[in-house]
Design an enzyme around this catalytic site. Structure first.
Site, mmCIF file in Angstrom:
data_model
loop_
_atom_site.group_PDB
_atom_site.id
_atom_site.type_symbol
_atom_site.label_atom_id
_atom_site.label_comp_id
_atom_site.label_asym_id
_atom_site.label_seq_id
_atom_site.Cartn_x
_atom_site.Cartn_y
_atom_site.Cartn_z
ATOM 1 N N ARG A 1 0.807 -1.231 0.000
ATOM 2 C CA ARG A 1 0.000 0.000 0.000
ATOM 3 C C ARG A 1 0.841 1.283 0.000
ATOM 4 O O ARG A 1 0.358 2.342 0.378
ATOM 5 C CB ARG A 1 -0.960 0.041 1.197
ATOM 6 N N LYS B 1 2.641 11.427 -11.096
ATOM 7 C CA LYS B 1 1.725 10.543 -11.812
ATOM 8 C C LYS B 1 2.466 9.269 -12.164
ATOM 9 O O LYS B 1 3.486 9.307 -12.850
ATOM 10 C CB LYS B 1 1.234 11.203 -13.103
ATOM 11 N N GLU C 1 8.451 16.875 -25.212
ATOM 12 C CA GLU C 1 7.778 17.318 -23.977
ATOM 13 C C GLU C 1 8.397 18.634 -23.478
ATOM 14 O O GLU C 1 7.721 19.447 -22.850
ATOM 15 C CB GLU C 1 7.860 16.260 -22.866
ATOM 16 N N LYS D 1 6.729 22.603 -15.363
ATOM 17 C CA LYS D 1 5.822 21.536 -14.938
ATOM 18 C C LYS D 1 5.591 21.591 -13.429
ATOM 19 O O LYS D 1 4.456 21.462 -12.954
ATOM 20 C CB LYS D 1 6.353 20.161 -15.338
ATOM 21 N N GLU E 1 -4.871 17.091 -10.480
ATOM 22 C CA GLU E 1 -5.547 17.408 -11.738
ATOM 23 C C GLU E 1 -7.034 17.670 -11.558
ATOM 24 O O GLU E 1 -7.888 17.050 -12.201
ATOM 25 C CB GLU E 1 -5.313 16.311 -12.787
ATOM 26 N N ARG F 1 -3.954 21.514 -14.026
ATOM 27 C CA ARG F 1 -2.940 20.540 -14.416
ATOM 28 C C ARG F 1 -3.197 19.940 -15.795
ATOM 29 O O ARG F 1 -2.272 19.486 -16.477
ATOM 30 C CB ARG F 1 -2.841 19.424 -13.361
ATOM 31 N N ASN G 1 -1.555 18.269 -20.670
ATOM 32 C CA ASN G 1 -1.979 17.252 -21.632
ATOM 33 C C ASN G 1 -2.049 17.772 -23.066
ATOM 34 O O ASN G 1 -2.600 17.101 -23.940
ATOM 35 C CB ASN G 1 -3.335 16.679 -21.226
ATOM 36 N N HIS H 1 -1.890 15.367 -25.933
ATOM 37 C CA HIS H 1 -1.944 14.011 -25.392
ATOM 38 C C HIS H 1 -3.227 13.263 -25.710
ATOM 39 O O HIS H 1 -3.233 12.033 -25.706
ATOM 40 C CB HIS H 1 -1.719 14.034 -23.878
ATOM 41 N N HIS I 1 -2.104 9.950 -27.160
ATOM 42 C CA HIS I 1 -2.338 8.661 -26.500
ATOM 43 C C HIS I 1 -3.125 7.715 -27.395
ATOM 44 O O HIS I 1 -2.868 6.508 -27.421
ATOM 45 C CB HIS I 1 -3.101 8.873 -25.187
ATOM 46 N N HIS J 1 6.387 7.909 -27.310
ATOM 47 C CA HIS J 1 5.417 8.815 -26.686
ATOM 48 C C HIS J 1 5.619 10.253 -27.168
ATOM 49 O O HIS J 1 4.669 10.929 -27.568
ATOM 50 C CB HIS J 1 5.527 8.729 -25.160
HETATM 51 N N1 LIG Z 1 4.207 10.148 -15.352
HETATM 52 C C1 LIG Z 1 4.163 11.187 -16.148
HETATM 53 O O1 LIG Z 1 3.810 12.288 -15.725
HETATM 54 C C2 LIG Z 1 4.584 11.025 -17.572
HETATM 55 C C3 LIG Z 1 4.816 12.148 -18.352
HETATM 56 C C4 LIG Z 1 5.258 11.950 -19.636
HETATM 57 C C5 LIG Z 1 5.459 10.678 -20.126
HETATM 58 N N2 LIG Z 1 5.214 9.612 -19.345
HETATM 59 C C6 LIG Z 1 5.436 8.265 -19.830
HETATM 60 O O2 LIG Z 1 6.813 8.119 -20.107
HETATM 61 C C7 LIG Z 1 6.955 7.090 -21.092
HETATM 62 C C8 LIG Z 1 7.919 7.546 -22.149
HETATM 63 O O3 LIG Z 1 9.136 7.855 -21.539
HETATM 64 P P1 LIG Z 1 10.511 7.647 -22.299
HETATM 65 O O4 LIG Z 1 10.434 8.286 -23.627
HETATM 66 O O5 LIG Z 1 11.581 8.033 -21.384
HETATM 67 O O6 LIG Z 1 10.466 6.098 -22.611
HETATM 68 P P2 LIG Z 1 11.388 4.880 -22.223
HETATM 69 O O7 LIG Z 1 11.495 4.733 -20.777
HETATM 70 O O8 LIG Z 1 10.847 3.724 -22.962
HETATM 71 O O9 LIG Z 1 12.817 5.252 -22.801
HETATM 72 C C9 LIG Z 1 12.979 5.408 -24.191
HETATM 73 C C10 LIG Z 1 13.987 4.402 -24.747
HETATM 74 O O10 LIG Z 1 15.302 4.783 -24.381
HETATM 75 C C11 LIG Z 1 15.968 3.724 -23.730
HETATM 76 N N3 LIG Z 1 16.834 4.383 -22.784
HETATM 77 C C12 LIG Z 1 16.465 5.019 -21.659
HETATM 78 N N4 LIG Z 1 17.522 5.650 -21.154
HETATM 79 C C13 LIG Z 1 18.574 5.404 -21.953
HETATM 80 C C14 LIG Z 1 19.927 5.800 -21.959
HETATM 81 N N5 LIG Z 1 20.363 6.660 -21.033
HETATM 82 N N6 LIG Z 1 20.718 5.342 -22.907
HETATM 83 C C15 LIG Z 1 20.240 4.526 -23.875
HETATM 84 N N7 LIG Z 1 18.973 4.141 -23.966
HETATM 85 C C16 LIG Z 1 18.153 4.573 -23.001
HETATM 86 C C17 LIG Z 1 14.889 2.888 -23.195
HETATM 87 O O11 LIG Z 1 15.301 1.559 -22.995
HETATM 88 C C18 LIG Z 1 13.825 2.996 -24.261
HETATM 89 O O12 LIG Z 1 14.150 2.118 -25.300
HETATM 90 C C19 LIG Z 1 5.578 6.818 -21.631
HETATM 91 O O13 LIG Z 1 5.132 5.598 -21.108
HETATM 92 C C20 LIG Z 1 4.749 7.966 -21.108
HETATM 93 O O14 LIG Z 1 3.396 7.623 -20.905
HETATM 94 C C21 LIG Z 1 4.787 9.774 -18.086
HETATM 95 ZN ZN LIG Z 2 3.530 13.083 -22.070
#
Ligand SMILES: NC(=O)c1ccc[n+]([C@@H]2O[C@H](COP(=O)([O-])OP(=O)(O)OC[C@H]3O[C@@H](n4cnc5c(N)ncnc54)[C@H](O)[C@@H]3O)[C@@H](O)[C@H]2O)c1
Ligand SMILES: [Zn+2]
Ligand SMILES: NC(=O)c1ccc[n+]([C@@H]2O[C@H](COP(=O)([O-])OP(=O)(O)OC[C@H]3O[C@@H](n4cnc5c(N)ncnc54)[C@H](O)[C@@H]3O)[C@@H](O)[C@H]2O)c1
Ligand SMILES: [Zn+2]
Lengths: 368, 368
Positions: A123, A144, A186, A228, A238, A242, A246, A249, A253, A266
């Site tokens: 939890r 989030k 982003e 942010k 949100e 907030r 999006n 998005h 999405h 993404h």
């Molecule tokens: N929680 C939130 O507020 C929020 C906001 C925006 C996006 N997101 C989420 O984040 C995700 C996308 O994030 P992302 O683009 O970082 O994706 P990711 O974590 O998949 O990383 C992108 C790619 O880069 C690789 N990678 C990561 N770091 C590396 C490094 N230093 N060197 C080499 N390769 C590396 C990963 O293995 C992957 O293949 C989505 O799922 C999205 O929904 C969440």
């Molecule tokens: Zn995003």
């Protein structure tokens, strides 16, 4: 060293941004009072692990911490319930207790997944973000956390703030170029929603940012995180404001879901979504320059702005209907009023969205 | 009508206890401001549905609410990730949005499962408990919601308080006798931890309680809920005091896990656990009367107090090691000091626990 403080009352936390922080992780954990009596769980993926996991484990063990690690497959498909269960298994077998913490070493995928594990293991236990992508400057602010349901993205999650975020700029050097661009998407978004000067700065520094120049990147990440953090501190859960985060998005999405998680990055999907929002804005009477400047900005970062022919508009519409940006039957969109300013519009007619999706196929030609 | 207020600041909520409340559910939802623009999800199980689901649906629809229902299989096995995913699917397909609510119509299993769905659907939506078991007087107070991991019970969850609890005493009439006894086990526990008078009252009214006399049951549930509410309001997230509610649960949860979820009813397992805690208390020097009175109380309700031969002590010890009542390597037990008073003891030697488990096989003969 740059530090951004996320102000959330008793859940406030700092984001440390600098080169070489991974090699000081143990000290930061100590400073933040994480106990050595309980094991830590490091969650990472199989692209990140070969570069940085050994270094992090060694660093933490040097400081007297016990660690267990869960290495998931790289990519969006790991934000699933079955991978979630696997990580939980590692946590239980590793003997994590209520005083333990989960460390996310990776991009947004690892951050979101590990964060939901931390939010729901017994939890809720402590959580630390060690982002290794540019995109994660977004996902590491605001708490989030979520995994995907096969029918809709980020549908299963929580709000769970980290203890702190450790952003080592050096780890970004190994990012593939496509992820560099997608991550900057982003950052651009943060300019587009609230800071015209920053949007302009991004465009002017596109080359340095794409080349991962540490000084330029440090500033961009600090500014992106600050924008942010400022939004989130005014509306943690949100209730209203907030939602401006999006921008792009709703369409983005849906594209990710229909293309199959992982096909579009993404940041790429929301780039198309931001182009779509700009088209929608012009349709609703905003000045055409909003669309043109948005396009110029996205293109400066080699980001996609059109919908590939293999994506079906009906399916994208259906996916949007499942998306959580719909409240009580109306379609809610974040619409740019100008560069650096957006509105939350909650009564967008379905047909307008459909038209915009069709126009996105043709690069927006039909409308502007 | 009896009302117990659970005091938790802005998360405070009332528990309404009376006969016939199910037929007024729509009015209660309206009073608590639940919107009719967004669909409601009713989660129930296949033992409860034939009795009460149609009535609840009709009642809500009469009041202008839209509902979708997820009917899971009766029993502890439904507190799994795969059933959780199925319920999420119903919610998404049913079009639940951020203003929707999840209604739990059933016992503790349905309450815990539906509560975790409500806690994590779109990162948290509203939740209403409509308990139909006696045991659920416990589970509906305090906001602990969870599902099980194959390796350990309640390992994946959240704290998510309901908007209100609607306890219709009439629905208890259809409970199988075994579930009546098992449910009263938690009521007894509330007496044992904090209220010697209530423990005495329970013993004196065992016949009326087992016969489901509405007036007696109403009082017992009110008192049980009040004791729990009082503890929870002092320590919502189990930083300390709240742990006393776990009397009998360290051993009890391990028994459930090792026997296979569903073999032992939860209330039965913690009855054995409470007998075990009393044995441990005597071992640690408490007066033997604690054990004798605990046994007399449990037996008055036909509750089990011994460990069946088919359960392996080593496996139960191993399951306890995974249980979340262990903090930083020590075994934490709630130990009765006398009837109506307990202590949280955090340095119980493993061997003493093992001895007690062996003695539980022989009905405690070896020690007293
Ligand atoms: N929680 C939130 O507020 C929020 C906001 C925006 C996006 N997101 C989420 O984040 C995700 C996308 O994030 P992302 O683009 O970082 O994706 P990711 O974590 O998949 O990383 C992108 C790619 O880069 C690789 N990678 C990561 N770091 C590396 C490094 N230093 N060197 C080499 N390769 C590396 C990963 O293995 C992957 O293949 C989505 O799922 C999205 O929904 C969440
Ligand atoms: Zn995003
Ligand atoms: N969240 C908490 O704080 C908390 C506290 C105590 C227990 N629990 C959990 O509660 C669960 C046990 O609760 P329970 O004993 O209510 O189990 P349950 O929900 O499985 O109900 C017991 C049985 O009675 C049936 N049933 C329910 N209502 C009925 C009715 N009115 N008529 C006929 N049959 C009916 C059910 O189908 C089931 O077979 C466990 O999973 C336990 O971990 C949670
Ligand atoms: Zn219990």
């Amino acid at each position: 060293m740059r530090t951004v403080q996320v102000e959330l009352g008793e859940r406030s936390y700092p984001i440390y941004i600098d080169s070489g922080l991974l090699g000081q992780a143990g000290t930061y954990l100590e400073q933040h009072g994480l106990t050595k009596k309980s094991p830590l769980l490091i969650v990472t993926d199989d692209h990140v692990a070969p570069h940085y996991l050994g270094k992090l484990e060694a660093q933490l063990q040097d400081h007297g911490y016990t660690t267990v690690s869960a290495i998931v497959k790289s990519g969006e498909a790991s934000k699933s319930l079955s991978v979630f269960e696997d990580v939980m298994t590692v946590a239980i077998k590793g003997g994590l207790d209520r005083s333990s913490a989960v460390l996310a070493l990776g991009g947004g995928v690892v951050g979101d997944l590990a964060g939901f594990v931390a939010a729901s293991y017994m939890r809720g236990i402590k959580f630390v973000q060690i982002p290794t992508t540019i995109l994660a400057h977004d996902s590491s602010v605001g708490g989030k956390v979520a995994i995907n349901h096969p029918l809709a993205k980020n549908m299963i999650g929580a709000f769970h703030q980290p203890e702190f975020v450790l952003y080592d700029l050096e780890t970004l050097q190994s990012l593939p170029p496509r992820d560099v661009s997608a991550g900057l998407s982003e950052m651009i978004k943060h300019g587009l929603i609230q800071d015209a000067d920053f949007a302009k700065w991004c465009k002017e520094h596109a080359q340095q940012l794409l080349a991962l120049d540490a000084e330029t990147l440090g500033y961009g990440l600090e500014r992106g995180c600050s924008i942010k953090a400022h939004v989130v501190s005014q509306d943690e859960r949100e209730g209203g404001l907030r939602a401006i985060l999006n921008l792009g998005h709703t369409i983005g999405h849906a594209i990710e879901a229909v293309a199959g998680y992982g096909e579009f990055l993404h940041g790429e999907a929301i780039s198309v979504g931001m182009a779509g929002s700009a088209l929608l804005a012009v349709k609703m009477g905003r000045d055409a320059s909003v669309y043109e400047e948005t396009m110029a900005l996205l293109q400066a970062f080699h980001l996609p702005t059109t919908l590939p022919a293999y994506l079906n508009v009906d399916e994208i519409m259906a996916a949007m209907m499942h998306d959580k940006k719909f409240k009580e039957g109306f379609m809610v969109f974040i619409i740019p009023d100008a560069i650096g300013a957006v509105s939350i519009v909650s009564d967008i007619p379905e047909q307008d969205v459909r038209d915009v999706l069709e126009q996105l196929r043709d690069g927006g030609e039909a409308i502007v």
